[in-house]
Design an enzyme around this catalytic site. Structure first.
Site, PDB file in Angstrom:
ATOM      1  N   CYS A 307      50.727  39.159  50.260  1.00 17.18           N
ATOM      2  CA  CYS A 307      51.626  38.000  50.344  1.00 17.18           C
ATOM      3  C   CYS A 307      51.063  36.797  49.589  1.00 17.18           C
ATOM      4  O   CYS A 307      51.744  35.775  49.455  1.00 17.18           O
ATOM      5  CB  CYS A 307      51.898  37.640  51.796  1.00 17.18           C
ATOM      6  SG  CYS A 307      50.430  37.580  52.824  1.00 17.18           S
ATOM      7  N   ARG A 337      41.768  48.232  49.595  1.00 18.43           N
ATOM      8  CA  ARG A 337      40.755  47.725  50.518  1.00 18.43           C
ATOM      9  C   ARG A 337      39.588  48.656  50.596  1.00 18.43           C
ATOM     10  O   ARG A 337      39.772  49.874  50.737  1.00 18.43           O
ATOM     11  CB  ARG A 337      41.347  47.639  51.933  1.00 18.43           C
ATOM     12  CG  ARG A 337      42.237  46.486  52.047  1.00 18.43           C
ATOM     13  CD  ARG A 337      42.533  46.200  53.475  1.00 18.43           C
ATOM     14  NE  ARG A 337      43.590  45.216  53.444  1.00 18.43           N
ATOM     15  CZ  ARG A 337      44.158  44.698  54.501  1.00 18.43           C
ATOM     16  NH1 ARG A 337      43.764  45.088  55.693  1.00 18.43           N
ATOM     17  NH2 ARG A 337      45.098  43.803  54.387  1.00 18.43           N
ATOM     18  N   GLU A 339      37.111  50.298  52.715  1.00 21.02           N
ATOM     19  CA  GLU A 339      37.057  50.522  54.156  1.00 21.02           C
ATOM     20  C   GLU A 339      35.751  51.195  54.562  1.00 21.02           C
ATOM     21  O   GLU A 339      35.594  51.606  55.711  1.00 21.02           O
ATOM     22  CB  GLU A 339      38.241  51.369  54.625  1.00 21.02           C
ATOM     23  CG  GLU A 339      39.613  50.736  54.382  1.00 21.02           C
ATOM     24  CD  GLU A 339      39.994  49.720  55.456  1.00 21.02           C
ATOM     25  OE1 GLU A 339      39.168  49.446  56.345  1.00 21.02           O
ATOM     26  OE2 GLU A 339      41.125  49.210  55.387  1.00 21.02           O
ATOM     27  N   ARG A 348      43.641  55.903  57.083  1.00 24.48           N
ATOM     28  CA  ARG A 348      42.926  54.750  56.533  1.00 24.48           C
ATOM     29  C   ARG A 348      42.543  55.099  55.107  1.00 24.48           C
ATOM     30  O   ARG A 348      41.750  55.992  54.885  1.00 24.48           O
ATOM     31  CB  ARG A 348      41.676  54.451  57.380  1.00 24.48           C
ATOM     32  CG  ARG A 348      40.985  53.159  57.031  1.00 24.48           C
ATOM     33  CD  ARG A 348      39.874  52.835  58.013  1.00 24.48           C
ATOM     34  NE  ARG A 348      40.390  52.549  59.340  1.00 24.48           N
ATOM     35  CZ  ARG A 348      40.896  51.376  59.708  1.00 24.48           C
ATOM     36  NH1 ARG A 348      40.938  50.373  58.874  1.00 24.48           N
ATOM     37  NH2 ARG A 348      41.359  51.207  60.930  1.00 24.48           N
ATOM     38  N   GLU A 356      55.703  44.357  51.961  1.00 22.56           N
ATOM     39  CA  GLU A 356      55.225  43.097  52.517  1.00 22.56           C
ATOM     40  C   GLU A 356      56.425  42.168  52.649  1.00 22.56           C
ATOM     41  O   GLU A 356      57.104  41.858  51.674  1.00 22.56           O
ATOM     42  CB  GLU A 356      54.143  42.492  51.613  1.00 22.56           C
ATOM     43  CG  GLU A 356      53.594  41.168  52.089  1.00 22.56           C
ATOM     44  CD  GLU A 356      52.653  41.261  53.290  1.00 22.56           C
ATOM     45  OE1 GLU A 356      52.356  42.391  53.751  1.00 22.56           O
ATOM     46  OE2 GLU A 356      52.235  40.200  53.785  1.00 22.56           O
ATOM     47  N   ASP A 422      50.640  43.133  66.640  1.00 19.31           N
ATOM     48  CA  ASP A 422      50.356  44.415  65.994  1.00 19.31           C
ATOM     49  C   ASP A 422      51.306  45.471  66.545  1.00 19.31           C
ATOM     50  O   ASP A 422      51.570  45.499  67.744  1.00 19.31           O
ATOM     51  CB  ASP A 422      48.925  44.872  66.334  1.00 19.31           C
ATOM     52  CG  ASP A 422      47.897  44.299  65.380  1.00 19.31           C
ATOM     53  OD1 ASP A 422      48.283  43.574  64.441  1.00 19.31           O
ATOM     54  OD2 ASP A 422      46.694  44.586  65.567  1.00 19.31           O
ATOM     55  N   GLU A 441      47.237  51.221  64.414  1.00 22.97           N
ATOM     56  CA  GLU A 441      48.060  50.080  63.991  1.00 22.97           C
ATOM     57  C   GLU A 441      48.843  50.507  62.761  1.00 22.97           C
ATOM     58  O   GLU A 441      48.259  50.856  61.738  1.00 22.97           O
ATOM     59  CB  GLU A 441      47.188  48.869  63.652  1.00 22.97           C
ATOM     60  CG  GLU A 441      48.038  47.718  63.117  1.00 22.97           C
ATOM     61  CD  GLU A 441      47.255  46.585  62.451  1.00 22.97           C
ATOM     62  OE1 GLU A 441      46.120  46.302  62.874  1.00 22.97           O
ATOM     63  OE2 GLU A 441      47.809  45.990  61.513  1.00 22.97           O
ATOM     64  N   ASN A 444      52.247  45.019  61.337  1.00 21.74           N
ATOM     65  CA  ASN A 444      52.092  43.812  62.141  1.00 21.74           C
ATOM     66  C   ASN A 444      53.026  42.719  61.652  1.00 21.74           C
ATOM     67  O   ASN A 444      53.665  42.847  60.610  1.00 21.74           O
ATOM     68  CB  ASN A 444      50.640  43.338  62.173  1.00 21.74           C
ATOM     69  CG  ASN A 444      50.123  42.987  60.803  1.00 21.74           C
ATOM     70  OD1 ASN A 444      50.894  42.759  59.869  1.00 21.74           O
ATOM     71  ND2 ASN A 444      48.823  42.944  60.671  1.00 21.74           N
ATOM     72  N   CYS A 471      54.609  36.462  57.762  1.00 22.48           N
ATOM     73  CA  CYS A 471      54.615  37.688  56.969  1.00 22.48           C
ATOM     74  C   CYS A 471      54.483  38.896  57.884  1.00 22.48           C
ATOM     75  O   CYS A 471      54.075  38.785  59.039  1.00 22.48           O
ATOM     76  CB  CYS A 471      53.516  37.692  55.902  1.00 22.48           C
ATOM     77  SG  CYS A 471      51.879  38.123  56.488  1.00 22.48           S
ATOM     78  N   ARG A 478      50.994  54.789  56.916  1.00 26.56           N
ATOM     79  CA  ARG A 478      50.745  54.839  58.364  1.00 26.56           C
ATOM     80  C   ARG A 478      52.007  55.099  59.162  1.00 26.56           C
ATOM     81  O   ARG A 478      51.985  55.829  60.149  1.00 26.56           O
ATOM     82  CB  ARG A 478      50.076  53.551  58.813  1.00 26.56           C
ATOM     83  CG  ARG A 478      48.633  53.475  58.329  1.00 26.56           C
ATOM     84  CD  ARG A 478      47.905  52.408  59.062  1.00 26.56           C
ATOM     85  NE  ARG A 478      46.508  52.335  58.631  1.00 26.56           N
ATOM     86  CZ  ARG A 478      45.651  51.441  59.077  1.00 26.56           C
ATOM     87  NH1 ARG A 478      46.046  50.534  59.963  1.00 26.56           N
ATOM     88  NH2 ARG A 478      44.421  51.439  58.664  1.00 26.56           N
TER      89      ARG A 478
HETATM   90  P1  ATP Z   1      43.092  47.929  60.747  1.00 26.86           P
HETATM   91  O1  ATP Z   1      42.729  47.099  61.934  1.00 26.86           O
HETATM   92  O2  ATP Z   1      43.634  49.286  61.086  1.00 26.86           O
HETATM   93  O3  ATP Z   1      42.009  47.964  59.701  1.00 26.86           O
HETATM   94  P2  ATP Z   1      44.238  45.661  59.524  1.00 26.86           P
HETATM   95  O4  ATP Z   1      44.248  44.731  60.671  1.00 26.86           O
HETATM   96  O5  ATP Z   1      43.138  45.561  58.532  1.00 26.86           O
HETATM   97  O6  ATP Z   1      44.334  47.161  60.051  1.00 26.86           O
HETATM   98  P3  ATP Z   1      46.290  44.259  58.218  1.00 26.86           P
HETATM   99  O7  ATP Z   1      45.331  43.485  57.418  1.00 26.86           O
HETATM  100  O8  ATP Z   1      46.953  43.598  59.330  1.00 26.86           O
HETATM  101  O9  ATP Z   1      45.623  45.582  58.767  1.00 26.86           O
HETATM  102  O10 ATP Z   1      47.355  44.930  57.203  1.00 26.86           O
HETATM  103  C1  ATP Z   1      48.714  45.111  57.528  1.00 26.86           C
HETATM  104  C2  ATP Z   1      49.133  46.560  57.464  1.00 26.86           C
HETATM  105  O11 ATP Z   1      48.671  47.163  56.258  1.00 26.86           O
HETATM  106  C3  ATP Z   1      48.572  47.432  58.546  1.00 26.86           C
HETATM  107  O12 ATP Z   1      49.315  47.330  59.719  1.00 26.86           O
HETATM  108  C4  ATP Z   1      48.702  48.804  57.941  1.00 26.86           C
HETATM  109  O13 ATP Z   1      50.035  49.279  58.010  1.00 26.86           O
HETATM  110  C5  ATP Z   1      48.385  48.548  56.499  1.00 26.86           C
HETATM  111  N1  ATP Z   1      46.974  48.827  56.203  1.00 26.86           N
HETATM  112  C6  ATP Z   1      45.927  47.969  56.275  1.00 26.86           C
HETATM  113  N2  ATP Z   1      44.777  48.576  55.927  1.00 26.86           N
HETATM  114  C7  ATP Z   1      45.113  49.858  55.613  1.00 26.86           C
HETATM  115  C8  ATP Z   1      44.381  50.996  55.163  1.00 26.86           C
HETATM  116  N3  ATP Z   1      43.086  50.930  54.926  1.00 26.86           N
HETATM  117  N4  ATP Z   1      45.043  52.153  54.965  1.00 26.86           N
HETATM  118  C9  ATP Z   1      46.367  52.235  55.165  1.00 26.86           C
HETATM  119  N5  ATP Z   1      47.114  51.209  55.574  1.00 26.86           N
HETATM  120  C10 ATP Z   1      46.512  50.019  55.794  1.00 26.86           C
HETATM  121 ZN    ZN Z   2      50.762  38.933  54.624  1.00 16.52          ZN
HETATM  122 MG    MG Z   3      41.398  46.594  58.299  1.00 14.06          MG
END
Ligand code: ATP
Ligand code: ZN
Ligand code: MG
Length: 537
Positions: A307, A337, A339, A348, A356, A422, A441, A444, A471, A478
């Site tokens: 965003c 990301r 991870e 993940r 978004e 979430d 998750e 959100n 947002c 997921r």
């Molecule tokens: P988590 O706690 O599982 O790491 P996050 O809090 O980092 O998630 P946000 O930053 O809120 O996730 O991102 C919004 C959305 O993007 C998440 O709800 C999910 O659908 C998606 N998302 C985030 N990280 C990942 C990832 N590594 N793989 C797949 N989808 C992801």
């Molecule tokens: Zn956002």
């Molecule tokens: Mg995360």
């Protein structure tokens, strides 16, 4: 809570007159402690106090202790502003400079603070307290923003440490009824086994046509059911952000350990790459250490929150009230990301696809849109996908620190304010619904308050009104995984609305050597047979 102590020296143009010394002792010191250093504070300990003083030739030296509101350097400047007219008018003496010596910032908890910062002399940790000693600072330095930024950073570190290492606090606010899963297996394993996805690199997959077909259908299902009826319009956002954007969103400070950065080549002349070309050609090696010499330091970060460009676009603009609220979504490219561990199938991943959803408006509009979205999300999860889900009110640290929300207290939760919800889904293959690790998750939704509209300077047409933003992220992998995990591959087990909108995926890829196992080939045939129940396009 953050505290300060230090010596402040006022250097005068002449020796301190005896008359001034007695005036100071009889009257001024009281005024300073009871008024000047408490102005604007509600609790005494938030203000500052002169605890001792001495006069040396042309110098007034004060030992000051201060709390979080009237910080040491501000106290020093306040005292100067108070004394200067008295010294000037009554004694014809000017204040030449102020020097802050032996200044300590005292914080609760053991915090890591870099001693490479320009004004930090030493950092000591004693008995659950961190003491940051500053170098001597002159008046001109006290007025620079660097010291305020250092204090902001320390305040951030102290709060984050108290936050207890948790990124967010979690409280259940709503959940679906229990739903008997139609499936128990792990779709991640199946998808790889039948060759629908193939691992490209850590956390990255190639999605072959049949699964791409289903993912795209899923994506349009969400857009048709949730976003279109509410009036969201599609935009295309850039997926590489200049570093400065991350400074404004706070990501450069908050999540540098998860971000990917990108570099430009060292030049546009191929000749400048002669050495590199020779190296690659002869050694046939893609050596990143060597490549380093032919690229500039990174000046971008790759799409992280997705965003970011939205706030940039409206940044610095004044928004016509008639145009409010603004409701967009972007699905034009992946997010990346790092991870580290914890990567698994589609759960993940490093490269993921997300719709978004972004909106901005007056605070009431932003809350109302969030609530309408929630209603549609609930309909989507409950009726359309018919999955077992739950929602949690989480208090993300980034909103607490931005001052947009208070830390959560026990009791009623008021969700009509800045904060995050979430969406989680149960993954039966990971364990029973009682097991917290069996929930993922999937998305959100957030109200940010002014967290972004302020640093980006998004202005309302009317002076007394402000702009808020919100947002929501719909992570495609997921949601799809959650659906497969509960409903499986047999369309007879899919809810009517999904079944109605899905069509038969294109043929799966088969090669002499692919899918990798006999098992996989057999399973692929079974799944193809199940999906042949769907109508063709
Ligand atoms: P988590 O706690 O599982 O790491 P996050 O809090 O980092 O998630 P946000 O930053 O809120 O996730 O991102 C919004 C959305 O993007 C998440 O709800 C999910 O659908 C998606 N998302 C985030 N990280 C990942 C990832 N590594 N793989 C797949 N989808 C992801
Ligand atoms: Zn956002
Ligand atoms: Mg995360």
């Amino acid at each position: 809570m953050i505290r300060f102590e230090g010596d402040v020296e006022y250097i005068l143009s002449k020796a301190v007159p005896e008359d001034f010394k007695s005036l100071f002792t009889k009257k001024l010191i009281d005024e300073i402690n009871s008024k000047v250093l408490l102005r604007g504070v509600s609790k005494k300990e938030e203000g500052a106090r002169v605890v001792s003083y001495e006069f040396l030739d042309n110098l007034i030296r004060l030992k000051i202790r201060s709390g979080s509101k009237v910080r040491l350097h501000h106290a020093a400047l306040r005292i100067k502003n108070y004394l200067a007219p008295i010294l000037g008018k009554e004694f014809r003496i000017g204040i030449r400079d102020i020097i802050l010596r032996n200044a300590n910032i005292i914080l609760e908890g053991s915090l890591h603070v870099s001693t490479s910062l320009p004004i930090v002399k030493e950092v000591r940790i004693e008995d659950k307290i961190t003491i940051v000693s500053l170098t001597d600072l002159k008046e001109s330095e006290l007025k620079r923003p660097i010291i305020d930024r250092l204090l902001k950073l320390l305040d951030y570190k102290e709060k984050r440490a108290k936050w207890g290492g948790k990124v967010e606090h979690w409280r259940l606010i709503k959940k679906s009824v229990g739903k008997e899963p139609k499936f128990r297996d792990d779709p991640n394993i199946i998808l790889e086994k039948i060759g629908w996805i193939k691992r490209y690199a850590t956390g990255q997959w190639l999605y072959t046509p049949p699964i791409t077909h289903l993912l795209r259908k899923f994506e349009s299902l969400f857009i048709e059911v949730v976003l279109k009826p509410l009036g969201f319009s599609e935009a295309i956002f850039p997926k590489m952000n200049p570093l400065e954007i991350g400074l404004k969103t706070g990501h450069l400070r908050g999540t540098p350990h998860q971000m990917f950065f990108a570099s430009q080549p060292i030049s546009y002349n191929l000749e400048d790459f002669d050495e590199w070309i020779d190296y690659v050609s002869v050694l046939n090696k893609a050596d990143p250490d060597h490549l380093r010499n032919f690229i500039k330091p990174p000046t971008y970060f790759i799409c992280f929150a997705q965003c970011e460009p939205f706030y940039w676009f409206f940044g610095g603009e004044i928004i016509d009230r008639k145009e409010l609220p603004i409701m967009w979504f972007d699905r034009s490219g992946p997010s990346f990301r790092w991870e580290s561990g914890g990567l698994r199938g589609l759960e993940r991943v490093v490269e993921f696809h997300r719709i978004e959803i972004v909106w901005l408006g007056e605070p009431e509009q932003v809350i109302e849109i969030r609530n309408k979205l929630l209603e549609r999300y609930e309909y989507f999860m409950d009726r359309v996908l018919d999955i077992e889900w739950r929602w949690a009110w989480v208090t993300p640290f980034y909103l607490v620190h931005a001052g947009e929300i208070e830390e959560e207290k026990e009791g009623e939760i008021d969700i009509n304010r800045p904060g995050t919800i979430d969406f989680e889904a149960w993954l039966p293959y990971k364990g029973s619904r009682e097991d917290p690790h069996a929930w993922l998750e999937i998305g959100n939704i957030s109200i940010h308050g002014s967290k972004y509209s302020e640093p980006f300077r998004i202005k309302h047409q009317l002076k007394d009104k402000i702009i808020w933003t919100g947002c929501s992220g719909f992570g495609l992998q997921r949601w799809f995984l959650a659906f497969l995990a509960q409903k499986g591959f047999d369309p007879d087990n899919w809810p009517a609305e999904v079944r109605r909108r899905m069509t038969r995926p294109p043929r799966s890829v088969r090669m002499v050597t692919y899918p990798k196992s006999k098992d996989g080939e057999k399973l692929l045939e079974e799944i193809e047979l199940l999906l042949s129940k769907l109508p063709s396009e």
